[in-house]
Design an enzyme around this catalytic site. Structure first.
Site, PDB file in Angstrom:
ATOM      1  N   SER A 157       0.870  -1.176   0.000  1.00  0.00           N
ATOM      2  CA  SER A 157       0.000   0.000   0.000  1.00  0.00           C
ATOM      3  C   SER A 157       0.907   1.226   0.000  1.00  0.00           C
ATOM      4  O   SER A 157       2.080   1.140   0.404  1.00  0.00           O
ATOM      5  CB  SER A 157      -0.850   0.009   1.276  1.00  0.00           C
ATOM      6  N   TYR A 170      -2.667  -0.980  10.484  1.00  0.00           N
ATOM      7  CA  TYR A 170      -2.607  -1.189   9.025  1.00  0.00           C
ATOM      8  C   TYR A 170      -1.267  -0.685   8.462  1.00  0.00           C
ATOM      9  O   TYR A 170      -0.595  -1.393   7.693  1.00  0.00           O
ATOM     10  CB  TYR A 170      -3.777  -0.457   8.353  1.00  0.00           C
TER      11      TYR A 170
HETATM   12  C1  BGC Z   1      -6.205   1.536   2.111  1.00  0.00           C
HETATM   13  C2  BGC Z   1      -7.366   2.391   1.673  1.00  0.00           C
HETATM   14  C3  BGC Z   1      -6.899   3.804   1.414  1.00  0.00           C
HETATM   15  C4  BGC Z   1      -5.669   3.842   0.511  1.00  0.00           C
HETATM   16  C5  BGC Z   1      -5.097   5.245   0.364  1.00  0.00           C
HETATM   17  C6  BGC Z   1      -5.100   1.651   1.090  1.00  0.00           C
HETATM   18  O1  BGC Z   1      -4.033   0.814   1.393  1.00  0.00           O
HETATM   19  O2  BGC Z   1      -6.635   0.190   2.264  1.00  0.00           O
HETATM   20  O3  BGC Z   1      -8.376   2.386   2.666  1.00  0.00           O
HETATM   21  O4  BGC Z   1      -7.958   4.542   0.779  1.00  0.00           O
HETATM   22  O5  BGC Z   1      -4.675   2.997   1.037  1.00  0.00           O
HETATM   23  O6  BGC Z   1      -4.990   5.924   1.575  1.00  0.00           O
END
Ligand code: BGC
Length: 272
Positions: A157, A170
């Site tokens: 991410s 996260y």
């Molecule tokens: C998350 C999303 C978020 C995106 C940008 C992703 O990894 O799961 O919820 O919108 O990152 O912030």
């Protein structure tokens, strides 16, 4: 994505995609199949959604199989890889995609919220990458199929580098995925195994519906996206096909950001 026979660059390379019954995983599974790969569609809930992905792949002339497994459970991951290899002969491509969020302000984040996210997003990627690497090491390079002995693609991410208040679990999991990916890439490169990550920005999927489903939320989101559109799951699928194919044969240990510029510090476009 085109489905011309000439584009079947992944023919003969069975793939396994975790969390493939929705969102990014679903698009990646379909994209790999369109490029000629047989695909294992992993899921944990909503079997009917996994069946729909399988049906779509078969309708396009591809081979696909849905397998239920919780990626955070060692026994279930091992059983899934065993079955996938029994069905398709081997695996050449593994996309460690399954992921979730359990958002909370840090002071009220429960241990369960922390552990659920780390178990699925980080431990799950470890378990699946390990099972994949074992099969790639056993089999080695197959001439005429791929220049590499196998490919692992981690779904990371932008939050492997962007801190995210209210989402410490996260962001920690994705930061972990980044160094898991790089360490593994360094370790298995001599065996001709390529390990990379895709780092998506805001993509239109169920995980972040609140960020794009109303005009006000979408406008707000666009302040973070210099390219001024939300990403579509197919944007990620095309990156996955490239990372899985010999077109990227000299690429290993890298995070490919597919984020419309989200990591370009958009606030500095008019400040600083
Ligand atoms: C998350 C999303 C978020 C995106 C940008 C992703 O990894 O799961 O919820 O919108 O990152 O912030």
């Amino acid at each position: 994505m085109s489905t011309n026979a000439v584009d079947k660059i992944l023919q003969g390379q069975p793939a396994l995609v975790t969390g493939a019954n929705s969102g990014i995983g679903r698009a990646v599974a379909i994209g790999l199949a369109q490029a000629g790969a047989d695909v294992v569609v992993n899921y944990i809930s909503h079997p009917e959604a996994a069946d729909e992905v399988v049906a779509q792949i078969r309708a396009g002339g591809g081979r696909a199989l849905a397998i239920k497994a919780d990626v955070s459970r060692e026994d279930e991951v091992e059983a899934m890889f065993e079955r996938a290899i029994a069905e398709f002969g081997t695996l050449h491509i593994t996309v460690c995609n399954a992921g979730l969020q359990r958002d909370a302000p840090f002071h009220s984040m429960t241990l369960e919220q922390w552990q659920t996210v780390i178990s699925v997003n980080l431990t799950g990627q470890f378990l699946c990458a390990r099972a994949a690497v074992r099969e790639y090491l056993r089999r080695g390079v197959v001439d005429g199929v791929s220049l590499a002995a196998g490919k692992v693609i981690h779904m990371s991410s932008v939050h492997e580098v962007i801190p995210w208040a209210g989402h410490a679990n996260y962001a920690a999991s994705k930061g972990g995925v980044m160094l898991l990916m790089k360490s593994l890439a360094q370790e298995v490169a001599p065996a001709r195994i390529r390990v990379n990550a895709i780092a998506p920005g805001a993509i239109r999927t169920p995980i972040n519906t609140a960020a794009w489903s109303t005009p006000a939320a979408y406008d707000d989101l666009m302040k973070l996206v210099p390219y001024r559109r939300i990403g579509e799951p197919e944007d990620i699928a095309r990156a996955a096909v490239w990372l899985a194919s010999d077109a990227s044969d000299y690429v290993t240990g890298t995070s490919l950001f597919v984020d419309g510029g989200m990591t370009l510090f958009p606030g500095f476009a008019s400040g600083g």
